[in-house]
Design a protein around this motif. Structure first.
Motif, short mmCIF file in Angstrom:
data_model
loop_
_atom_site.label_atom_id
_atom_site.label_comp_id
_atom_site.label_asym_id
_atom_site.label_seq_id
_atom_site.Cartn_x
_atom_site.Cartn_y
_atom_site.Cartn_z
N LEU A 348 0.83 -1.21 0.00
CA LEU A 348 0.00 0.00 0.00
C LEU A 348 0.86 1.26 0.00
CD1 LEU A 348 -3.05 -0.61 2.35
CD2 LEU A 348 -3.05 0.08 -0.05
N ILE A 349 1.89 1.25 0.87
CA ILE A 349 2.77 2.43 0.94
C ILE A 349 3.40 2.68 -0.42
CG2 ILE A 349 4.93 3.31 1.91
CD1 ILE A 349 4.22 1.77 4.49
N THR A 350 3.90 1.60 -1.04
CA THR A 350 4.55 1.75 -2.34
C THR A 350 3.54 2.24 -3.38
OG1 THR A 350 5.85 -0.15 -1.68
CG2 THR A 350 6.09 0.57 -3.95
N ALA A 351 2.33 1.69 -3.33
CA ALA A 351 1.32 2.08 -4.31
C ALA A 351 0.98 3.56 -4.17
CB ALA A 351 0.07 1.24 -4.11
N ILE A 352 0.85 4.03 -2.92
CA ILE A 352 0.54 5.44 -2.69
C ILE A 352 1.68 6.31 -3.22
CG2 ILE A 352 0.25 7.21 -0.90
CD1 ILE A 352 -1.27 5.04 0.72
N GLY A 353 2.94 5.87 -2.93
CA GLY A 353 4.10 6.60 -3.42
C GLY A 353 4.09 6.67 -4.93
N GLY A 354 3.79 5.54 -5.55
CA GLY A 354 3.78 5.47 -7.01
C GLY A 354 2.73 6.37 -7.62
N LEU A 355 1.56 6.36 -6.99
CA LEU A 355 0.45 7.20 -7.46
C LEU A 355 0.83 8.68 -7.37
CD1 LEU A 355 -2.44 6.35 -8.37
CD2 LEU A 355 -3.22 7.21 -6.16
N TYR A 356 1.46 9.02 -6.23
CA TYR A 356 1.91 10.38 -6.00
C TYR A 356 2.91 10.79 -7.08
CZ TYR A 356 3.53 14.38 -3.27
OH TYR A 356 3.84 15.64 -2.85
N HIS A 357 3.80 9.85 -7.41
CA HIS A 357 4.80 10.10 -8.43
C HIS A 357 4.14 10.34 -9.79
CE1 HIS A 357 8.43 9.79 -10.78
NE2 HIS A 357 7.90 8.80 -11.48
N PHE A 363 9.12 13.19 -6.34
CA PHE A 363 9.28 11.99 -5.52
C PHE A 363 9.82 10.83 -6.37
CE2 PHE A 363 7.19 8.91 -2.41
CZ PHE A 363 8.15 9.15 -1.47
N PRO A 364 11.00 11.01 -6.98
CA PRO A 364 11.48 10.04 -7.96
C PRO A 364 11.79 8.66 -7.38
CG PRO A 364 13.17 11.64 -7.44
CD PRO A 364 11.92 12.12 -6.80
N PHE A 365 12.09 8.58 -6.11
CA PHE A 365 12.46 7.27 -5.55
C PHE A 365 11.29 6.57 -4.89
CE2 PHE A 365 16.53 9.66 -5.43
CZ PHE A 365 17.19 8.89 -6.37
N TRP A 366 10.12 6.70 -5.48
CA TRP A 366 8.92 6.15 -4.83
C TRP A 366 9.02 4.65 -4.61
CZ3 TRP A 366 6.13 2.49 -7.51
CH2 TRP A 366 6.45 2.37 -8.88
N PHE A 367 9.77 3.96 -5.49
CA PHE A 367 9.81 2.49 -5.40
C PHE A 367 10.72 2.01 -4.28
CE2 PHE A 367 12.46 4.26 -8.73
CZ PHE A 367 13.72 3.90 -8.30
N VAL A 368 11.48 2.95 -3.65
CA VAL A 368 12.40 2.54 -2.58
C VAL A 368 11.66 1.84 -1.45
CG1 VAL A 368 13.94 3.41 -0.79
CG2 VAL A 368 14.12 4.28 -3.10
N SER A 369 10.43 2.33 -1.16
CA SER A 369 9.70 1.78 -0.02
C SER A 369 9.40 0.30 -0.22
CB SER A 369 8.41 2.57 0.22
OG SER A 369 7.58 2.45 -0.91
N VAL A 374 11.88 -6.55 2.73
CA VAL A 374 12.92 -7.35 3.35
C VAL A 374 12.65 -7.53 4.84
CG1 VAL A 374 15.41 -7.51 3.76
CG2 VAL A 374 14.54 -6.40 1.70
N PHE A 375 12.07 -6.48 5.45
CA PHE A 375 11.86 -6.53 6.90
C PHE A 375 10.60 -7.29 7.28
CE2 PHE A 375 14.29 -2.60 6.20
CZ PHE A 375 15.41 -2.93 6.94
#
Lengths: 481, 223
Positions: A348-357, A363-369, A374-375
């Motif tokens: 969800l966090i990544t999707a929101i970041g991606g949408l924002y991008h 926010f170019p590094f949206w996929f970092v999240s 891994v955690f």
């Protein structure tokens, strides 16, 4: 009896400063626009002087008109300057008598006495202020009157149950970082830092990597501050057993004395945050009915702020006769549930970041999240690992939490209501939750023992078992008188 | 929502061995009840002295206590109207708010009506599910409640712990001839324990029963 005379100057100082600050602020704000001549200054001075005189008169009247008496059954207070208030507090209703004293009060030789009753979160009465010996006298007198039936044993001495050593004080300072605050700071910084860095410099991308550095600094600063705070708060901590109650003293600048009535104890909670757990230390929280020492909903005060885990268990054992609990963990499918939950959260966090991008093209590094994935497995495992429940003939014990692990021990005779519940997400995996409620004021964490995500049939069987044992325990207690 | 309804224990109403509580149809089962949990016993579920005392209590005071116990009951069907009215109000409110956002984003104003209808549909579905799930029962020693669609909760409130019992009626409830029973305990969840959607007679009757049982439990065999 009256309040101590020395409280007049202290109260004038206390309230006078507060009022002066307000008045001063108002005047500065008011005259700022007009510029102000000598006439305005004169006006200001007269205004302030009049204020000071009124405060002095008020405080003298307050202290003179405040009276308290001790009758055979009640503690009576008559107070109020203009509108009078008379109160009679029956001794058996008084749960706790706390004494608080800060540095300035100590130089004046006065202390505040707080009377707490069950029910209602606020303090029933405050004596501001009496002399220090008078405060101790009142505390002992009320405690004696409260347990009148158990006549005072002349040979009774106060057992020192626990004395905080300087080594333990050090450990307390190190381990008392507030991890929830830390988490908040990291979140705030990660939200604020990127736009801020863009403001500061065109090379935003480069500065973005300074974010973690700033966060680290903030964490360190906060750690030091909360450590110092804990050290000041628990400096020279002592826990005594005085007949039917526990007494504690603590604090460097603000000296604080409190009581915990043993017959009112509802639950015991062992708190270990991740640092303390690493070092083998834990703290013990005793929750009583309707009132948790130290007020504030969030920060329940510890009966033992820090000690070796084994020592904490021994102390818990002297208060409630509880064995060393051996915990049963929830079934492994609970762990799968957390795995799924955390994966969805990261998604969800990544999707929101991606949408924002997509929408703003910033926010170019949206996929970092997405890397957070891994955690997920260790997080799910740790969450599961720290869950557990245990029960025997007298107690039900539950524990939960990775950052701060809380182990709650509830004797059956303290149970108020018991529930089993199942959310629609738990239903898919045949899991359920057992909630055992007690009469503590609790706050956010306390009050109830919760066995999360155990097998739903176990939850229901346990619910009925806890209820039956509660009924048995009350019947037995009644039979014993 | 379908999951909300097809909880086996709620539907089967008893006799399934999974939930011993659901059976209990007749007075005769009281002594059986004290031992019933053993059907799911794990090695640790041995009771020590407790079942004996529970048993004794059942023997000494069976008749007067059994008068007050009830079977598993649903709420009054009329409560669906009450909840539907509330769901309707919420649907209209949220429909209009969501509609405002949608029209701002360029959708036609008709979307508001559609949204209200959708919310209403969902709300009514929830109301029906909630009604089907709600169960209350006065047992020998506790008030038993089942409720919740998304989170299905089964609570036992021991009579010994009950501080006082109220019935309350809001204006809408009065118009529909409904009443709510509120049971107060000293627990940190406080007045959380309430049974909505009762007829006034039912509510008064329940209040009476709970009161009697609370007094019995208090005095109990201490005398």
């Amino acid at each position: 009896m009256n309040l101590d005379r020395r409280s007049i100057p202290y109260r004038i100082l206390e309230n006078g400063l507060r009022i002066a600050a307000v008045v001063g602020f108002a005047l500065v704000a008011g005259s700022g626009g007009r510029g102000g001549g000598s006439a305005a200054l004169q006006q200001t001075v007269t205004f302030l002087l009049a204020g000071v005189v009124i405060v002095i008169l008020w405080e003298v009247a307050y202290v003179r008109r405040y009276q308290y008496q001790i009758t055979p059954d009640t503690f009576d207070i008559q107070s109020g300057v203009l509108s009078r208030r008379e109160r009679e507090i029956p001794f058996e209703r008084i749960q706790n008598v706390d004494i608080a004293q800060n540095v300035i009060q100590r130089t004046f030789g006065i202390a505040e006495v707080r009377l707490e009753t069950a029910g209602g979160g606020s303090t029933e009465a405050r004596l501001r202020y009496v002399s220090r010996p008078e405060a101790t006298r009142l505390q002992e007198l009320i405690s004696d009157r409260k347990h009148e039936e158990t006549a005072r044993d002349p040979g009774a001495t106060d057992d020192v149950l626990f004395d905080l050593s300087s080594r333990e004080l050090g450990v307390l300072g190190i381990t008392s970082a507030n991890f929830r605050l830390l988490g908040g700071i990291v979140v705030v910084l990660s939200l604020v830092a990127p736009p801020l860095t863009q403001e500061l410099s065109p090379r935003a991308e480069l500065l973005l990597f300074l974010g973690p550095g700033i966060a680290l600094l903030a964490i360190l600063a906060l750690w030091v501050i909360s450590g110092l705070q804990a050290v000041l708060q628990y400096y020279d901590f002592r826990l005594l057993r005085h007949q039917n109650e526990l007494r504690y003293e603590r604090g460097l600048f603000q000296r604080y004395t409190g009581t915990i009535p043993l017959p009112k104890v509802q639950t015991l909670m062992i708190r270990e945050n991740i640092l303390a757990r690493r070092l083998g230390y834990a703290s013990l929280v005793i929750e009583t009915a309707g009132y948790a020492p130290g007020q504030g909903n969030e920060n329940v005060e510890s009966a033992v702020p820090i000690a070796k885990r084994q020592r904490v268990l021994e102390l818990a054992n002297t208060i409630e006769d509880i064995d060393h609990p051996t915990f049963t963990r929830p079934p492994k499918r609970a762990r799968t549930r957390y795995l799924a939950r955390y994966t969805i959260a990261v998604g969800l966090i990544t999707a929101i970041g991606g949408l924002y991008h997509l929408l703003t093209n910033s926010f170019p590094f949206w996929f970092v999240s997405a890397g957070l994935v891994v955690f997920v497995p260790p997080a799910a495992h740790l969450k599961w690992r720290n869950l557990g429940y245990y029960y025997d003939d007298e107690y039900i014990v539950t524990r939960a939490g990775f950052w701060t692990r809380r182990t709650t021990m509830v004797p059956y005779y303290r149970v108020q209501t018991v529930s089993s519940s199942q959310t629609i997400f738990q239903r898919r995996r045949n899991l359920g939750t057992l909630v055992v409620d007690t009469a503590t004021s609790g706050g956010f964490w306390g009050g109830e023992a919760t066995a999360l995500d155990i097998d739903v049939d176990t939850a229901r069987t346990l619910r009925d078992a806890v209820h039956d044992r509660f009924q048995g325990a009350t019947t037995r207690r009644r039979a014993n008188g | 929502m379908a999951d909300g309804r097809d909880d086996p224990d709620v539907e089967v109403n008893g006799s399934s061995g999974r939930e011993r509580v659901s059976g209990e149809p007749s007075p005769g089962s009281v002594t059986a009840k004290a031992h019933a949990p053993s059907d799911r016993s794990s090695p640790r579920r041995e009771y020590g002295p407790q079942p004996m005392s529970g048993h004794r209590q059942a023997e000494t005071l069976p008749e007067e206590i059994l008068e007050y116990t009830t079977e598993r009951r649903s709420l009054s069907p009329r409560v669906r109207i009450l909840w539907s009215v509330r769901a309707g109000a919420v649907a209209i409110l949220f429909g209009i708010i969501a509609g405002l956002f949608a029209t701002n984003a360029g959708a036609s104003p008709a979307i508001t009506g559609v949204l209200v209808l959708v919310f209403l549909f969902v709300g009514l579905g929830l109301v029906l599910a909630r009604y089907r799930v709600w169960i209350y029962q006065i047992r020998r020693d506790a008030l038993y409640l089942e409720r919740g669609v998304f989170q299905h909760v089964r609570t036992l409130v021991p009579f010994v712990r009950i501080q006082h019992v109220d019935t309350s009626r809001g204006p809408l409830e009065r118009a529909l001839g409904l009443s709510t029973l509120v049971v107060y305990t000293a627990g940190s969840r406080g007045a959380d324990v309430s049974v909505p959607g009762l007829t006034p007679e039912e509510a008064r009757d329940l209040q009476q029963r709970v009161k009697e049982l609370a007094i019995q439990a208090e005095g109990g065999d201490a005398v």
